[in-house]
Motif scaffolding. Structure first.
Motif, PDB file in Angstrom:
ATOM      1  N   GLN A 328     -35.828 -22.704 -21.576  1.00  0.00           N
ATOM      2  CA  GLN A 328     -35.764 -22.161 -20.211  1.00  0.00           C
ATOM      3  C   GLN A 328     -35.719 -20.637 -20.235  1.00  0.00           C
ATOM      4  O   GLN A 328     -36.327 -19.977 -19.395  1.00  0.00           O
ATOM      5  CB  GLN A 328     -34.534 -22.707 -19.489  1.00  0.00           C
ATOM      6  CG  GLN A 328     -34.521 -24.220 -19.308  1.00  0.00           C
ATOM      7  CD  GLN A 328     -33.275 -24.690 -18.576  1.00  0.00           C
ATOM      8  OE1 GLN A 328     -32.741 -23.992 -17.725  1.00  0.00           O
ATOM      9  NE2 GLN A 328     -32.799 -25.888 -18.917  1.00  0.00           N
ATOM     10  N   VAL A 329     -34.989 -20.102 -21.219  1.00  0.00           N
ATOM     11  CA  VAL A 329     -34.914 -18.648 -21.358  1.00  0.00           C
ATOM     12  C   VAL A 329     -36.306 -18.083 -21.614  1.00  0.00           C
ATOM     13  O   VAL A 329     -36.723 -17.091 -20.999  1.00  0.00           O
ATOM     14  CB  VAL A 329     -33.957 -18.263 -22.500  1.00  0.00           C
ATOM     15  CG1 VAL A 329     -33.995 -16.753 -22.754  1.00  0.00           C
ATOM     16  CG2 VAL A 329     -32.539 -18.718 -22.195  1.00  0.00           C
ATOM     17  N   LEU A 330     -37.059 -18.722 -22.506  1.00  0.00           N
ATOM     18  CA  LEU A 330     -38.403 -18.250 -22.832  1.00  0.00           C
ATOM     19  C   LEU A 330     -39.319 -18.270 -21.611  1.00  0.00           C
ATOM     20  O   LEU A 330     -40.183 -17.403 -21.450  1.00  0.00           O
ATOM     21  CB  LEU A 330     -39.001 -19.095 -23.951  1.00  0.00           C
ATOM     22  CG  LEU A 330     -38.330 -18.978 -25.323  1.00  0.00           C
ATOM     23  CD1 LEU A 330     -38.886 -20.027 -26.278  1.00  0.00           C
ATOM     24  CD2 LEU A 330     -38.539 -17.589 -25.900  1.00  0.00           C
ATOM     25  N   ALA A 331     -39.122 -19.259 -20.762  1.00  0.00           N
ATOM     26  CA  ALA A 331     -39.983 -19.390 -19.586  1.00  0.00           C
ATOM     27  C   ALA A 331     -39.619 -18.393 -18.490  1.00  0.00           C
ATOM     28  O   ALA A 331     -40.489 -17.977 -17.720  1.00  0.00           O
ATOM     29  CB  ALA A 331     -39.906 -20.810 -19.047  1.00  0.00           C
ATOM     30  N   GLN A 332     -38.343 -17.986 -18.417  1.00  0.00           N
ATOM     31  CA  GLN A 332     -37.893 -17.153 -17.297  1.00  0.00           C
ATOM     32  C   GLN A 332     -37.637 -15.702 -17.664  1.00  0.00           C
ATOM     33  O   GLN A 332     -37.885 -14.805 -16.862  1.00  0.00           O
ATOM     34  CB  GLN A 332     -36.610 -17.746 -16.692  1.00  0.00           C
ATOM     35  CG  GLN A 332     -36.794 -19.132 -16.114  1.00  0.00           C
ATOM     36  CD  GLN A 332     -35.504 -19.669 -15.504  1.00  0.00           C
ATOM     37  OE1 GLN A 332     -34.693 -18.920 -14.982  1.00  0.00           O
ATOM     38  NE2 GLN A 332     -35.310 -20.973 -15.582  1.00  0.00           N
ATOM     39  N   ASN A 333     -37.107 -15.468 -18.884  1.00  0.00           N
ATOM     40  CA  ASN A 333     -36.724 -14.115 -19.282  1.00  0.00           C
ATOM     41  C   ASN A 333     -37.964 -13.301 -19.674  1.00  0.00           C
ATOM     42  O   ASN A 333     -38.764 -13.733 -20.508  1.00  0.00           O
ATOM     43  CB  ASN A 333     -35.739 -14.187 -20.452  1.00  0.00           C
ATOM     44  CG  ASN A 333     -35.161 -12.832 -20.810  1.00  0.00           C
ATOM     45  OD1 ASN A 333     -35.873 -11.920 -21.195  1.00  0.00           O
ATOM     46  ND2 ASN A 333     -33.849 -12.713 -20.693  1.00  0.00           N
ATOM     47  N   THR A 334     -38.114 -12.131 -19.091  1.00  0.00           N
ATOM     48  CA  THR A 334     -39.273 -11.281 -19.398  1.00  0.00           C
ATOM     49  C   THR A 334     -38.889 -10.028 -20.175  1.00  0.00           C
ATOM     50  O   THR A 334     -39.714  -9.127 -20.355  1.00  0.00           O
ATOM     51  CB  THR A 334     -39.984 -10.866 -18.098  1.00  0.00           C
ATOM     52  OG1 THR A 334     -39.040 -10.180 -17.248  1.00  0.00           O
ATOM     53  CG2 THR A 334     -40.545 -12.073 -17.373  1.00  0.00           C
ATOM     54  N   ALA A 335     -37.640  -9.962 -20.636  1.00  0.00           N
ATOM     55  CA  ALA A 335     -37.177  -8.781 -21.380  1.00  0.00           C
ATOM     56  C   ALA A 335     -37.218  -9.004 -22.888  1.00  0.00           C
ATOM     57  O   ALA A 335     -37.542  -8.094 -23.650  1.00  0.00           O
ATOM     58  CB  ALA A 335     -35.768  -8.404 -20.944  1.00  0.00           C
ATOM     59  N   LEU A 336     -36.870 -10.206 -23.337  1.00  0.00           N
ATOM     60  CA  LEU A 336     -36.801 -10.484 -24.772  1.00  0.00           C
ATOM     61  C   LEU A 336     -38.164 -10.316 -25.442  1.00  0.00           C
ATOM     62  O   LEU A 336     -39.170 -10.863 -24.979  1.00  0.00           O
ATOM     63  CB  LEU A 336     -36.301 -11.907 -25.017  1.00  0.00           C
ATOM     64  CG  LEU A 336     -34.786 -12.138 -25.017  1.00  0.00           C
ATOM     65  CD1 LEU A 336     -34.485 -13.626 -25.124  1.00  0.00           C
ATOM     66  CD2 LEU A 336     -34.112 -11.386 -26.147  1.00  0.00           C
ATOM     67  N   THR A 337     -38.170  -9.578 -26.547  1.00  0.00           N
ATOM     68  CA  THR A 337     -39.398  -9.409 -27.323  1.00  0.00           C
ATOM     69  C   THR A 337     -39.239  -9.849 -28.775  1.00  0.00           C
ATOM     70  O   THR A 337     -40.217 -10.226 -29.412  1.00  0.00           O
ATOM     71  CB  THR A 337     -39.858  -7.941 -27.303  1.00  0.00           C
ATOM     72  OG1 THR A 337     -38.801  -7.114 -27.821  1.00  0.00           O
ATOM     73  CG2 THR A 337     -40.203  -7.489 -25.887  1.00  0.00           C
ATOM     74  N   HIS A 338     -38.011  -9.801 -29.321  1.00  0.00           N
ATOM     75  CA  HIS A 338     -37.772 -10.147 -30.720  1.00  0.00           C
ATOM     76  C   HIS A 338     -36.620 -11.154 -30.796  1.00  0.00           C
ATOM     77  O   HIS A 338     -35.509 -10.868 -30.351  1.00  0.00           O
ATOM     78  CB  HIS A 338     -37.428  -8.907 -31.541  1.00  0.00           C
ATOM     79  CG  HIS A 338     -38.564  -7.924 -31.643  1.00  0.00           C
ATOM     80  ND1 HIS A 338     -38.947  -7.127 -30.577  1.00  0.00           N
ATOM     81  CD2 HIS A 338     -39.390  -7.616 -32.671  1.00  0.00           C
ATOM     82  CE1 HIS A 338     -39.962  -6.367 -30.958  1.00  0.00           C
ATOM     83  NE2 HIS A 338     -40.252  -6.643 -32.215  1.00  0.00           N
ATOM     84  N   ILE A 339     -36.921 -12.331 -31.368  1.00  0.00           N
ATOM     85  CA  ILE A 339     -35.938 -13.415 -31.443  1.00  0.00           C
ATOM     86  C   ILE A 339     -35.887 -13.944 -32.874  1.00  0.00           C
ATOM     87  O   ILE A 339     -36.929 -14.101 -33.521  1.00  0.00           O
ATOM     88  CB  ILE A 339     -36.293 -14.571 -30.484  1.00  0.00           C
ATOM     89  CG1 ILE A 339     -36.431 -14.053 -29.053  1.00  0.00           C
ATOM     90  CG2 ILE A 339     -35.254 -15.676 -30.548  1.00  0.00           C
ATOM     91  CD1 ILE A 339     -37.047 -15.070 -28.103  1.00  0.00           C
ATOM     92  N   ASN A 340     -34.680 -14.237 -33.353  1.00  0.00           N
ATOM     93  CA  ASN A 340     -34.523 -14.826 -34.681  1.00  0.00           C
ATOM     94  C   ASN A 340     -33.548 -16.001 -34.597  1.00  0.00           C
ATOM     95  O   ASN A 340     -32.372 -15.819 -34.294  1.00  0.00           O
ATOM     96  CB  ASN A 340     -34.008 -13.787 -35.678  1.00  0.00           C
ATOM     97  CG  ASN A 340     -34.118 -14.268 -37.116  1.00  0.00           C
ATOM     98  OD1 ASN A 340     -33.772 -15.405 -37.433  1.00  0.00           O
ATOM     99  ND2 ASN A 340     -34.571 -13.397 -38.000  1.00  0.00           N
ATOM    100  N   LEU A 341     -34.072 -17.203 -34.841  1.00  0.00           N
ATOM    101  CA  LEU A 341     -33.244 -18.425 -34.867  1.00  0.00           C
ATOM    102  C   LEU A 341     -33.330 -19.102 -36.238  1.00  0.00           C
ATOM    103  O   LEU A 341     -33.112 -20.303 -36.352  1.00  0.00           O
ATOM    104  CB  LEU A 341     -33.696 -19.396 -33.775  1.00  0.00           C
ATOM    105  CG  LEU A 341     -33.558 -18.938 -32.318  1.00  0.00           C
ATOM    106  CD1 LEU A 341     -34.085 -19.998 -31.379  1.00  0.00           C
ATOM    107  CD2 LEU A 341     -32.111 -18.609 -31.979  1.00  0.00           C
ATOM    108  N   SER A 342     -33.634 -18.340 -37.261  1.00  0.00           N
ATOM    109  CA  SER A 342     -33.851 -18.917 -38.593  1.00  0.00           C
ATOM    110  C   SER A 342     -32.568 -19.515 -39.172  1.00  0.00           C
ATOM    111  O   SER A 342     -31.453 -19.191 -38.747  1.00  0.00           O
ATOM    112  CB  SER A 342     -34.382 -17.835 -39.539  1.00  0.00           C
ATOM    113  OG  SER A 342     -33.442 -16.771 -39.652  1.00  0.00           O
ATOM    114  N   CYS A 343     -32.756 -20.398 -40.149  1.00  0.00           N
ATOM    115  CA  CYS A 343     -31.629 -21.012 -40.884  1.00  0.00           C
ATOM    116  C   CYS A 343     -30.648 -21.719 -39.956  1.00  0.00           C
ATOM    117  O   CYS A 343     -29.424 -21.597 -40.101  1.00  0.00           O
ATOM    118  CB  CYS A 343     -30.908 -19.970 -41.730  1.00  0.00           C
ATOM    119  SG  CYS A 343     -31.971 -19.122 -42.918  1.00  0.00           S
TER     120      CYS A 343
END
Length: 449
Positions: A328-343
């Motif tokens: 939902q964040v990915l669909a609505q948020n237009t500010a985030l450019t760099h995301i890390n959910l590794s490991c």
């Protein structure tokens, strides 16, 4: 003949014509006392000779292109790195302050030496039997008092500290890496009295909740602090709550809490602050353990936050429930450019059950099962993230390595990222290339009128 004494008594260097001044500076010895040259010689060529003659590697680009700044910052750093409490005279530091305070913008001190311990045998000879029976307090392990130095550096903008001893070899002891309460109070006092400070880093110093709260209390409402790095310490949930308070009582743009002991409650406290913040742009919580409770709280905050551009939640034990909300964040948020959910366990719905096996109680982590048909299924949080990415046009970096995401989902997410990167590149080119206005066209082709 040019001597330090002549220059000190009759400083006429600046009154010479440029040609003569250049000749004098070329022959000026780099071994002259700093009391003579510090505030008199501004020639970069002279300070370059001082630097290259003392240090093998000199990257002047890290010091704003100033050789004089490079010299005084590294000179002061060396004094502090090898300062021994109760042995080195404090005047060695205090005397250099008037000479360097106009030139020091950044200090990077990666070691603080503790007081020298007396030889155990000598201690036993000096201590009487009565004193031995009564017992003696442990020797103080306090380091140099930064409150004597930092407030006097009127242009200091960056302070990077690490309390420990380098290259201790076989003399290793844990107390060589101790950030004491007295150290903490003196540092906190110094920070409060340094209004020009923009970047503060205190890493690998065993800072726990109590000490972190003392430091943060003195940083509240700081007029210029924009970057805080407390990574590789012992911060837990109480410190995280204090950080949450600081986020909205400062001008912080970047916050790094990597490799600490923050769990779900701490993650929720930071998320609460994030939901009300409009300044912070980068948040690094890598190598903590906020789990799905903390991860989901941060997702809820990102649904309303419009300023955070970089988020690192790698190695935090988050799983598919967090991924579902993150879509939902990915669909609505237009500010985030760099995301890390590794490991993490993004590809799984993790269920922990207790099983009694004979006399032993086992804790098992299993796949969640579909109770309608009794078959075990693998919930892929990557598919949830992929759904969010189909509507996202801003994320240009998304790290899902070792997150147990299905290969197909990971591939399609990477394709979406490449599309976004190309869009970002084109937008950047459009901003750099101004479009000629109609007035320009009229001037170039007046015959068209």
């Amino acid at each position: 003949m040019i001597t330090g004494q002549n220059k000190k008594e009759n400083p006429i260097l600046n009154s010479l014509i440029p040609e003569h001044q250049k000749k004098v500076l070329e022959k000026l010895s780099t071994s002259l006392p700093l009391t003579v040259t510090a505030n008199l010689v501004n020639d970069e060529g002279y300070w370059k000779r001082c630097c290259t003659g003392r240090w093998t590697v000199c990257d002047v680009s890290r010091y704003g292109g100033s050789w004089k700044r490079l010299f005084f910052e590294r000179h002061l750093e060396n004094i502090l790195k090898f300062y021994i409490p109760d042995t080195t005279s404090p005047n060695e530091v205090l005397d250099i302050i008037p000479l360097c305070k106009e030139y020091v913008r950044k200090l990077e001190i990666d070691q603080f030496l503790p007081p020298v311990k007396l030889d155990q045998k000598k201690e036993e000879e000096d201590v009487s039997d009565t004193e031995s029976d009564a017992g003696m307090d442990e020797p103080s392990m306090d380091h140099f008092d930064l409150s004597m130095l930092v407030p006097a550096l009127c242009h200091l903008e960056e302070l990077h500290l690490s309390y420990g001893v380098k290259d201790c070899g076989m003399n290793f002891e844990w107390n060589l890496f101790e950030f004491t309460f007295r150290d903490c109070w003196s540092l906190a006092t110094a920070l409060k009295k340094c209004p020009t400070l923009k970047v503060f880093k205190l890493t690998r110093s065993k800072v726990d909740d109590e000490k972190a709260r003392i430091l943060i209390r003195h940083l509240l409402d700081h007029p210029s602090l924009t970057e805080l790095n407390l990574s590789h310490n012992l911060l837990a949930d109480r410190a995280a709550r204090a950080v949450g308070k600081l986020i909205n009582r400062s001008q912080l743009v970047s916050l790094n809490l990597c490799d600490n002991r923050i769990r779900a409650q701490g993650g929720q406290a930071i998320a609460h602050a994030l939901s009300k913040n409009a300044v912070l742009k980068s948040l690094n919580l890598r190598l903590n353990c906020i789990e799905d409770e903390g991860g989901q709280a941060i997702c809820h905050a990102l649904l309303v936050n419009i300023t955070l551009t970089a988020l690192h939640l790698g190695s935090n034990e988050v799983s598919e429930p967090t991924a579902t909300l993150f879509s939902q964040v990915l669909a609505q948020n237009t500010a985030l450019t760099h995301i890390n959910l590794s490991c993490n366990h993004i590809g799984l719905v993790v269920v922990v059950v207790d099983v009694l096996f004979g006399p032993t109680l086992l804790h098992l982590t299993i796949w969640k099962q579909d109770l309608r048909n009794g078959e075990q299924i693998k919930k892929d949080g990557g598919k949830q993230l992929l759904e969010g990415m189909t509507d996202n046009k801003t994320v240009v970096e998304f790290d899902l390595r070792l997150a147990e995401v299905g290969q197909e989902s990971e591939y399609l997410i990477n394709q979406a990222i490449k599309t976004n990167q190309e869009l970002a590149r084109l937008k950047s080119l459009q901003r750099q290339t101004p479009t000629p206005g109609p007035s320009n066209a009229e001037e170039k082709h007046p015959e068209l009128d």
